[in-house]
Scaffold this active site. Structure first.
Site, PDB file in Angstrom:
ATOM      1  N   ASP A 114      15.304  40.388  10.563  1.00  0.00           N
ATOM      2  CA  ASP A 114      16.566  41.085  10.820  1.00  0.00           C
ATOM      3  C   ASP A 114      16.989  41.730   9.511  1.00  0.00           C
ATOM      4  O   ASP A 114      17.592  41.083   8.667  1.00  0.00           O
ATOM      5  CB  ASP A 114      17.618  40.077  11.309  1.00  0.00           C
ATOM      6  CG  ASP A 114      18.986  40.688  11.516  1.00  0.00           C
ATOM      7  OD1 ASP A 114      19.095  41.919  11.601  1.00  0.00           O
ATOM      8  OD2 ASP A 114      19.960  39.916  11.575  1.00  0.00           O
ATOM      9  N   GLU A 119      24.359  45.896   5.829  1.00  0.00           N
ATOM     10  CA  GLU A 119      24.790  45.709   7.210  1.00  0.00           C
ATOM     11  C   GLU A 119      25.314  44.305   7.444  1.00  0.00           C
ATOM     12  O   GLU A 119      26.285  44.109   8.188  1.00  0.00           O
ATOM     13  CB  GLU A 119      23.617  46.003   8.161  1.00  0.00           C
ATOM     14  CG  GLU A 119      24.004  46.053   9.645  1.00  0.00           C
ATOM     15  CD  GLU A 119      23.873  44.718  10.382  1.00  0.00           C
ATOM     16  OE1 GLU A 119      24.267  44.648  11.559  1.00  0.00           O
ATOM     17  OE2 GLU A 119      23.387  43.740   9.765  1.00  0.00           O
ATOM     18  N   HIS A 158      18.779  48.713   9.201  1.00  0.00           N
ATOM     19  CA  HIS A 158      19.340  48.188   7.952  1.00  0.00           C
ATOM     20  C   HIS A 158      18.282  47.408   7.190  1.00  0.00           C
ATOM     21  O   HIS A 158      17.467  46.684   7.770  1.00  0.00           O
ATOM     22  CB  HIS A 158      20.607  47.367   8.201  1.00  0.00           C
ATOM     23  CG  HIS A 158      20.420  46.034   8.848  1.00  0.00           C
ATOM     24  ND1 HIS A 158      20.136  44.886   8.126  1.00  0.00           N
ATOM     25  CD2 HIS A 158      20.521  45.634  10.139  1.00  0.00           C
ATOM     26  CE1 HIS A 158      20.066  43.852   8.941  1.00  0.00           C
ATOM     27  NE2 HIS A 158      20.288  44.275  10.183  1.00  0.00           N
TER      28      HIS A 158
END
Length: 363
Positions: free
Chosen positions: A188, A220, A70
Site C-alpha cells: 500500500d 497519502e 501514492h
C-alpha cells in the site's frame, strides 16, 4: 488471462516494495522510478517528493489523463531518546497496532545509514498482575524501539540517532512463484505504483486520444497531501488512482467479500472519503466485461484515498480507484499476487486506450 511472469515487472515490484519511503521521505522511490522509467519518460519531482512521469513523446493538446498512485508507506519517526538509549517514536500513517510488537525496523541515522532495531514492549516477566490482565488495546506510547544502545549518550554519539529521523519495517520482498504469492512491505501503495509504471510502459507506443501523465504522489498516508499539489501541476481532465487496497477475504463472511486475492483489481463505488463518479465506474465495469478482464467492485464503509482529493480538484475531475488486493495492509507484511497486478495493468491499459474527449465529457 496471460499471467506469465515478466522478470522486469517482478524486479520493479521488488524494488518498489524494498524502497525506504515513509510519508515525507519518499526519496528512494524517486530513484526506483528513474531506474525503471528512464527509457520511456522524463521523471521529475517537487519539494513534496511527488514524482512526475511524463512520456518522452510531446503532449498534443489532448485531454490530460492522470494515472496516480501514492508512493509513501506507513512508517514512524523518532520522537525522542530515553535515558536508557531506547527510542520513543510516533507513527507516520495509521498502523494496525497489534502488528507492532517484536517486529524488526530500520532507523535512519544522522549519517543516512539504516540501523536495525526492534519494536518492543515491557516483557511479560516484569509486568504486574494488573498489567498482565489489562484488556485495553495497546497505544504507540506502550512501545519503544531498541537499536542496542545502553544510554542516550551512546545512542547519539555512537549510533548517531537523532530526533526527526524516519523509520520503516525491515522486510525484504519475496515471491513464491509456485503459488503466486508475493510477501513484502509497503504494497500500500507500491504495488499500485508498479501497476502504474507497467501500464505506462505498455502504452508508450500506442496512438492515444489523451495525453498521459503518471504521478507517484507523496504523503497519502498522512492526509492525501501530495496529490493536492500534483493535481494542480498536472491539471487532468480524467484520472485513475491506483491503490494497494485491503483484501477482505480472510476475515469476512463469504457473501460480503468484495476484494479477494487472485480475483482481479477492485474498483470501489464509495468509501468514507469519496463517491467515485458513477458513470465512469460503470463504464470501467462494462469495458472489463466486454474484454473479459478480471475485476471486482466494492462498497466500503470506511477508508479513504487520493481519489477524494482528485475528484473535487479544479472544476471536478472524473476519477475511479483501481486497487490491487493486498492482505494485511498497514502492518509490517502484506500478501498480494502477480495475477492481480497483471489484471490491474490490463484494466488500466484498456481504459486509457478507449478514452477520448467525448467519452470524458459524458462522465
Amino acid at each position: 488471462m496471460n499471467t506469465n511472469i515478466n522478470p522486469k515487472s517482478l524486479e520493479l515490484i521488488a524494488d518498489l516494495s524494498n524502497a525506504f519511503g515513509p510519508s515525507g521521505f519518499e526519496d528512494a522511490v524517486f530513484d526506483v522510478a528513474k531506474k525503471h522509467c528512464g527509457d520511456m519518460a522524463q521523471v521529475t519531482d517537487d519539494c513534496l517528493r511527488n514524482i512526475y512521469i511524463r512520456p518522452n513523446k510531446p503532449a498534443r493538446g489532448l485531454p490530460v489523463f492522470m494515472l496516480d498512485a501514492h508512493c509513501d508507506e506507513v512508517g514512524f519517526m523518532v520522537h525522542s531518546i530515553r535515558p536508557n538509549g531506547t527510542l520513543r517514536f510516533v507513527s507516520l500513517g495509521g498502523w494496525n497496532m497489534d502488528s507492532l510488537p517484536s517486529s524488526k525496523v530500520l532507523v535512519r541515522n544522522a549519517e543516512g545509514r539504516y540501523l536495525p532495531g526492534l519494536i518492543a514492549s515491557k516483557p511479560v516477566h516484569f509486568k504486574t498482575a494488573a498489567e498482565r490482565s489489562q484488556g485495553a488495546a495497546p497505544a504507540i506510547s506502550d512501545y519503544i524501539i531498541d537499536v542496542g544502545a545502553t544510554s542516550a549518550q551512546e545512542a547519539v554519539e555512537v549510533f548517531k540517532i537523532r530526533i526527526g529521523e524516519p523509520i520503516v519495517s525491515d522486510v525484504q520482498f519475496q515471491y513464491d512463484e509456485e503459488h503466486d504469492v508475493m510477501i513484502g512491505k509497503g504494497f500500500d501503495c507500491r504495488i499500485g505504483c508498479a501497476a502504474l509504471i507497467e501500464a505506462m510502459h505498455r502504452l508508450q507506443d500506442e496512438e492515444l486520444e489523451v495525453d498521459l501523465v503518471g504521478v507517484l504522489s507523496s504523503q497519502e498516508e498522512v492526509g492525501e497531501r501530495g496529490v493536492k499539489v500534483a493535481v494542480n501541476q498536472v491539471r487532468p481532465q480524467i484520472a485513475i488512482c491506483f491503490e494497494g487496497c485491503p483484501a477482505d477475504d480472510t476475515f469476512t463472511e463469504p457473501y460480503a467479500i468484495q476484494t479477494a486475492l487472485k480475483k482481479g483489481p477492485m474498483i470501489r463505488f464509495m468509501d468514507k472519503s469519496i463517491i467515485c463518479n458513477p458513470r465512469y465506474q460503470r463504464y470501467a465495469l462494462d469495458l472489463a466485461g466486454k474484454q473479459g478482464l478480471a475485476i471486482q467492485s466494492s462498497v466500503r464503509e470506511g477508508g479513504g484515498n487520493n481519489g477524494a482529493m482528485v475528484s473535487t480538484a479544479l472544476d471536478g475531475i472524473p476519477v475511479i480507484v483501481v486497487g490491487v488486493p493486498v492482505r494485511y495492509i498497514h502492518s509490517h507484511y502484506g500478501i498480494t499476487s502477480y495475477y492481480d497486478f497483471e489484471a490491474t495493468v490490463q484494466l488500466a491499459v484498456a481504459i486509457v486506450k478507449s478514452m477520448n474527449e467525448e467519452i470524458i465529457k459524458s462522465f
